[in-house]
Enzyme design. Structure first.
Site, short mmCIF file in Angstrom:
data_model
loop_
_atom_site.label_atom_id
_atom_site.label_comp_id
_atom_site.label_asym_id
_atom_site.label_seq_id
_atom_site.Cartn_x
_atom_site.Cartn_y
_atom_site.Cartn_z
N ASP A 1 -10.27 5.52 -2.10
CA ASP A 1 -9.18 6.04 -2.93
C ASP A 1 -9.81 6.61 -4.20
O ASP A 1 -11.04 6.70 -4.29
CB ASP A 1 -8.14 4.94 -3.23
CG ASP A 1 -8.67 3.88 -4.19
OD1 ASP A 1 -9.90 3.86 -4.45
OD2 ASP A 1 -7.87 3.09 -4.70
N TYR B 1 -7.02 6.03 4.26
CA TYR B 1 -7.13 4.99 3.22
C TYR B 1 -6.23 3.79 3.55
O TYR B 1 -6.68 2.65 3.56
CB TYR B 1 -6.75 5.56 1.82
CG TYR B 1 -6.43 4.41 0.90
CD1 TYR B 1 -7.47 3.67 0.34
CD2 TYR B 1 -5.12 3.99 0.69
CE1 TYR B 1 -7.20 2.55 -0.43
CE2 TYR B 1 -4.84 2.87 -0.07
CZ TYR B 1 -5.89 2.15 -0.63
OH TYR B 1 -5.62 1.03 -1.37
N GLU C 1 0.82 -1.21 0.00
CA GLU C 1 0.00 0.00 0.00
C GLU C 1 0.86 1.27 0.00
O GLU C 1 0.52 2.26 -0.63
CB GLU C 1 -0.96 0.01 1.20
CG GLU C 1 -2.08 -1.01 1.10
CD GLU C 1 -3.02 -0.76 -0.10
OE1 GLU C 1 -3.03 0.36 -0.62
OE2 GLU C 1 -3.70 -1.72 -0.50
#
Ligand code: SF4
Length: 335
Positions: free
Chosen positions: A134, A116, A36
């Site tokens: 996102d 997020y 991520e």
């Protein structure tokens, strides 16, 4: 909330069609965290090799926590936005001493982790019912509900919707299904509604208004930047400066550069100079024009490195490009 008519077809579609990605094979928290952080501002195709190399060198949080910043930045080199690497490194050190976070709120207490990323790690790796938003989710939401809001308002509306849609069962699959739909079917230009598993629920499809959503904001004007860079060389060795804290690219190594060539002349008055070269580089909305040349000098305060040492250092992308262009020359010297 109970599963809606949206959940079943979307999760079913995701399980049959999701892309095979290395961090999905074994979605444990550290691997999802690394992926991520790498995927922020970077395409999946670019991240694949970096992720593989990273996991080979730092297979777990402990190995990352005990690495030097130099090595961490060097492995990140080319991905850009180096603050992500520093945050990951600092976060690993904290997680080793405090223990792994157990909720999205705890993940957010680590450096560089926003709502997020916290939602992604908690739902995908820890099976917690945490929403995430996102750019892909925002676009899917705007089209499904035909929301013409822009900017912050659209973001707020999407978070509210994402939370209202959150499932207790398989939250990671649900979140990934939304993002995967946005990345592969409900794309910014020409969404492939004909194969979309949720078109029966889509207000934009019903009104043929997919191309209007999400509402586009006017683009920011590009910022033009001119940099001059000299690559000091002496006896087959090359000098770089460590970029000071508070400056663009802080913590990386760079060849000396300035906004005007006269500043470099002041610093290296005796330098013997090679021909000018030029390259262009784009980062976010900055358009950088870099004029660079070799400079034979032993100038005060310089630290020289061998070619192989330079290759291993974390250097800003345009400086790396200039170095690689020069490396393609038969000799790396003025004469
Ligand atoms: S029907 Fe089209 S616009 Fe609607 S969610 Fe699917 S791909 Fe996106």
């Amino acid at each position: 909330m109970p599963a809606s008519s949206l959940h079943e077809p979307l999760i079913d579609w995701y399980r049959k069609n999701s892309r095979v990605l290395p961090w999905r094979a074994n979605p444990e928290p550290y691997a999802v965290w690394v992926s991520e952080m790498m995927l922020q501002q970077t395409q999946v195709a670019t991240v694949l090799d970096y992720f593989r190399r990273w996991m080979e060198r730092f297979p777990n949080i402990e190995s990352l926590a005990s690495a030097s910043e130099e090595e961490v930045l060097s492995l990140w080199q080319g991905l850009g936005y180096y603050q992500r690497a520093r945050s990951l490194h600092a976060g690993a050190k904290l997680a080793v001493t405090r223990g792994l976070p157990k909720s999205a709120a705890e993940w957010r207490s680590l450096p560089g982790i926003g709502p997020y990323t916290a939602g992604a790690i908690a739902s995908i790796a820890q099976n917690l019912p945490e929403a995430l938003v996102d750019g892909n989710v925002e676009r899917v939401y705007a089209r499904l509900t035909r929301d013409y809001a822009t900017g912050l308002q659209l973001n707020r509306n999407t978070w509210q919707w994402a939370k209202s849609q959150m499932l207790a069962d398989h939250p990671g699959d649900w979140n990934q299904a939304l993002m995967e739909l946005g990345a592969t079917i409900c794309t910014p230009a020409r969404p492939r509604c004909e194969v979309c598993p949720v078109r029966a629920n889509c207000m934009a499809f019903a009104h043929n208004s997919q191309s209007e959503l999400p509402t586009k904001l006017a683009k920011k004007a590009p910022i033009l930047v001119n940099h001059f860079m000299w690559i000091p060389c002496s006896n087959g060795r090359f000098a770089l400066d460590k970029i000071r804290s508070g400056r663009w690219w802080e913590g990386l190594w760079s060849f000396p550069f300035a906004d005007s060539e006269s500043l470099l002349r002041e610093r290296f008055p005796d330098a013997r100079l090679g021909p000018h070269r030029q390259l262009r580089h784009v980062v976010t909305n900055h358009r950088i024009t870099l004029q660079y040349r070799l400079a034979e000098t032993t100038g005060d305060g310089l630290t020289f490195f061998s070619v192989s040492e330079v290759e291993a250092m974390a250097v800003p992308a345009p400086h790396r490009k200039a170095w690689e262009m020069l490396r393609q020359q038969p000799t790396l010297s003025i004469s």
